[in-house]
Design a protein around this motif. Sequence first.
Motif, PDB file in Angstrom:
ATOM      1  N   UNK A  29       0.837  -1.208   0.000  1.00  0.00           N
ATOM      2  CA  UNK A  29       0.000   0.000   0.000  1.00  0.00           C
ATOM      3  C   UNK A  29       0.869   1.254   0.000  1.00  0.00           C
ATOM      4  N   UNK A  30       2.016   1.174   0.686  1.00  0.00           N
ATOM      5  CA  UNK A  30       2.872   2.341   0.833  1.00  0.00           C
ATOM      6  C   UNK A  30       3.674   2.637  -0.433  1.00  0.00           C
ATOM      7  N   UNK A  31       3.511   1.821  -1.455  1.00  0.00           N
ATOM      8  CA  UNK A  31       4.106   2.131  -2.755  1.00  0.00           C
ATOM      9  C   UNK A  31       3.373   3.274  -3.448  1.00  0.00           C
ATOM     10  N   UNK A  32       2.088   3.434  -3.130  1.00  0.00           N
ATOM     11  CA  UNK A  32       1.270   4.487  -3.741  1.00  0.00           C
ATOM     12  C   UNK A  32       0.744   5.512  -2.740  1.00  0.00           C
ATOM     13  N   UNK A  33       0.760   5.175  -1.459  1.00  0.00           N
ATOM     14  CA  UNK A  33       0.229   6.056  -0.415  1.00  0.00           C
ATOM     15  C   UNK A  33       1.286   6.317   0.644  1.00  0.00           C
ATOM     16  N   UNK A  34       1.201   7.487   1.262  1.00  0.00           N
ATOM     17  CA  UNK A  34       2.011   7.827   2.437  1.00  0.00           C
ATOM     18  C   UNK A  34       1.052   8.344   3.501  1.00  0.00           C
ATOM     19  N   UNK A  42      -3.895   9.373  -2.560  1.00  0.00           N
ATOM     20  CA  UNK A  42      -3.963  10.397  -1.510  1.00  0.00           C
ATOM     21  C   UNK A  42      -3.223   9.990  -0.244  1.00  0.00           C
ATOM     22  N   UNK A  43      -2.842  10.997   0.537  1.00  0.00           N
ATOM     23  CA  UNK A  43      -2.248  10.746   1.852  1.00  0.00           C
ATOM     24  C   UNK A  43      -3.300  10.102   2.740  1.00  0.00           C
ATOM     25  N   UNK A  44      -2.874   9.188   3.578  1.00  0.00           N
ATOM     26  CA  UNK A  44      -3.823   8.533   4.479  1.00  0.00           C
ATOM     27  C   UNK A  44      -4.482   9.530   5.424  1.00  0.00           C
ATOM     28  N   UNK A  45      -3.781  10.572   5.834  1.00  0.00           N
ATOM     29  CA  UNK A  45      -4.390  11.586   6.689  1.00  0.00           C
ATOM     30  C   UNK A  45      -5.526  12.296   5.955  1.00  0.00           C
ATOM     31  N   UNK A  46      -5.382  12.501   4.650  1.00  0.00           N
ATOM     32  CA  UNK A  46      -6.449  13.127   3.861  1.00  0.00           C
ATOM     33  C   UNK A  46      -7.649  12.191   3.731  1.00  0.00           C
ATOM     34  N   UNK A  47      -7.392  10.911   3.563  1.00  0.00           N
ATOM     35  CA  UNK A  47      -8.478   9.923   3.513  1.00  0.00           C
ATOM     36  C   UNK A  47      -9.229   9.922   4.840  1.00  0.00           C
ATOM     37  N   UNK A  69     -10.892   1.018  -7.515  1.00  0.00           N
ATOM     38  CA  UNK A  69     -11.853   2.047  -7.904  1.00  0.00           C
ATOM     39  C   UNK A  69     -11.148   3.267  -8.451  1.00  0.00           C
ATOM     40  N   UNK A  70     -11.956   4.236  -8.870  1.00  0.00           N
ATOM     41  CA  UNK A  70     -11.393   5.501  -9.378  1.00  0.00           C
ATOM     42  C   UNK A  70     -12.436   6.594  -9.234  1.00  0.00           C
ATOM     43  N   UNK A  71     -11.957   7.817  -9.356  1.00  0.00           N
ATOM     44  CA  UNK A  71     -12.852   8.959  -9.351  1.00  0.00           C
ATOM     45  C   UNK A  71     -12.969   9.693  -8.034  1.00  0.00           C
ATOM     46  N   UNK A  72     -12.756   9.038  -6.909  1.00  0.00           N
ATOM     47  CA  UNK A  72     -12.902   9.707  -5.616  1.00  0.00           C
ATOM     48  C   UNK A  72     -11.763  10.690  -5.350  1.00  0.00           C
ATOM     49  N   UNK A  73     -10.599  10.431  -5.932  1.00  0.00           N
ATOM     50  CA  UNK A  73      -9.421  11.262  -5.687  1.00  0.00           C
ATOM     51  C   UNK A  73      -8.756  11.699  -6.992  1.00  0.00           C
ATOM     52  N   UNK A  74      -9.486  11.676  -8.079  1.00  0.00           N
ATOM     53  CA  UNK A  74      -8.908  12.054  -9.363  1.00  0.00           C
ATOM     54  C   UNK A  74      -9.012  10.896 -10.349  1.00  0.00           C
ATOM     55  N   UNK A  75      -8.288  11.008 -11.427  1.00  0.00           N
ATOM     56  CA  UNK A  75      -8.424  10.050 -12.522  1.00  0.00           C
ATOM     57  C   UNK A  75      -7.546   8.804 -12.377  1.00  0.00           C
ATOM     58  N   UNK A  76      -6.555   8.821 -11.508  1.00  0.00           N
ATOM     59  CA  UNK A  76      -5.677   7.658 -11.360  1.00  0.00           C
ATOM     60  C   UNK A  76      -6.428   6.568 -10.601  1.00  0.00           C
ATOM     61  N   UNK A  77      -6.649   5.419 -11.236  1.00  0.00           N
ATOM     62  CA  UNK A  77      -7.394   4.353 -10.556  1.00  0.00           C
ATOM     63  C   UNK A  77      -6.545   3.612  -9.525  1.00  0.00           C
ATOM     64  N   UNK A  78      -7.229   3.102  -8.502  1.00  0.00           N
ATOM     65  CA  UNK A  78      -6.574   2.213  -7.554  1.00  0.00           C
ATOM     66  C   UNK A  78      -6.939   0.797  -7.983  1.00  0.00           C
ATOM     67  N   UNK A  93      -9.270   0.643   9.319  1.00  0.00           N
ATOM     68  CA  UNK A  93      -9.330   1.122  10.700  1.00  0.00           C
ATOM     69  C   UNK A  93      -8.068   1.910  11.042  1.00  0.00           C
ATOM     70  N   UNK A  94      -6.933   1.416  10.603  1.00  0.00           N
ATOM     71  CA  UNK A  94      -5.674   2.127  10.834  1.00  0.00           C
ATOM     72  C   UNK A  94      -5.665   3.459  10.093  1.00  0.00           C
ATOM     73  N   UNK A  95      -6.026   3.452   8.816  1.00  0.00           N
ATOM     74  CA  UNK A  95      -6.018   4.687   8.026  1.00  0.00           C
ATOM     75  C   UNK A  95      -6.939   5.726   8.666  1.00  0.00           C
ATOM     76  N   UNK A  96      -8.128   5.326   9.058  1.00  0.00           N
ATOM     77  CA  UNK A  96      -9.069   6.278   9.654  1.00  0.00           C
ATOM     78  C   UNK A  96      -8.575   6.822  10.989  1.00  0.00           C
ATOM     79  N   UNK A  97      -7.682   6.109  11.649  1.00  0.00           N
ATOM     80  CA  UNK A  97      -7.130   6.588  12.925  1.00  0.00           C
ATOM     81  C   UNK A  97      -6.064   7.657  12.717  1.00  0.00           C
ATOM     82  N   UNK A  98      -5.660   7.893  11.483  1.00  0.00           N
ATOM     83  CA  UNK A  98      -4.548   8.803  11.193  1.00  0.00           C
ATOM     84  C   UNK A  98      -4.979  10.245  10.968  1.00  0.00           C
TER      85      UNK A  98
END
Length: 101
Positions: A29-34, A42-47, A69-78, A93-98
């Motif tokens: 996951x950390x290859x595309x997110x920080x 997107x940054x996990x804090x932004x999520x 999915x795609x579209x929630x954070x721009x055109x780059x799909x996950x 749960x971890x991401x939402x805690x950040x």
Amino acid sequence: MKTLLSLIAAALFAAPAFANQELAQKKNCLGCHAVDKKLVGPAYQDVAAKYAGQKDAVEKLTQKIIKGGSGAWGQVPMPPNAVTEAEAKQLVTWVLSLKKK
């Protein structure tokens, strides 16, 4: 004695957060997110900030991790991720805690 109990409680509550970061690393996951900055995704804090207070956030994001999915954070799909539902929920749960305090 109170200090010892506080230390034990802190260790117990810190371990799951660390384990979730380890899971995020293991599942790439950390290859595309920080945690604190946008990379490919997107940054996990932004999520965490975007989904704060949403009752269906855990289920919604669990499915997004599993199916992609795609579209929630721009055109780059996950892309879909090779995780179990339990792993995806643990990651969510971890991401939402950040969320920034």
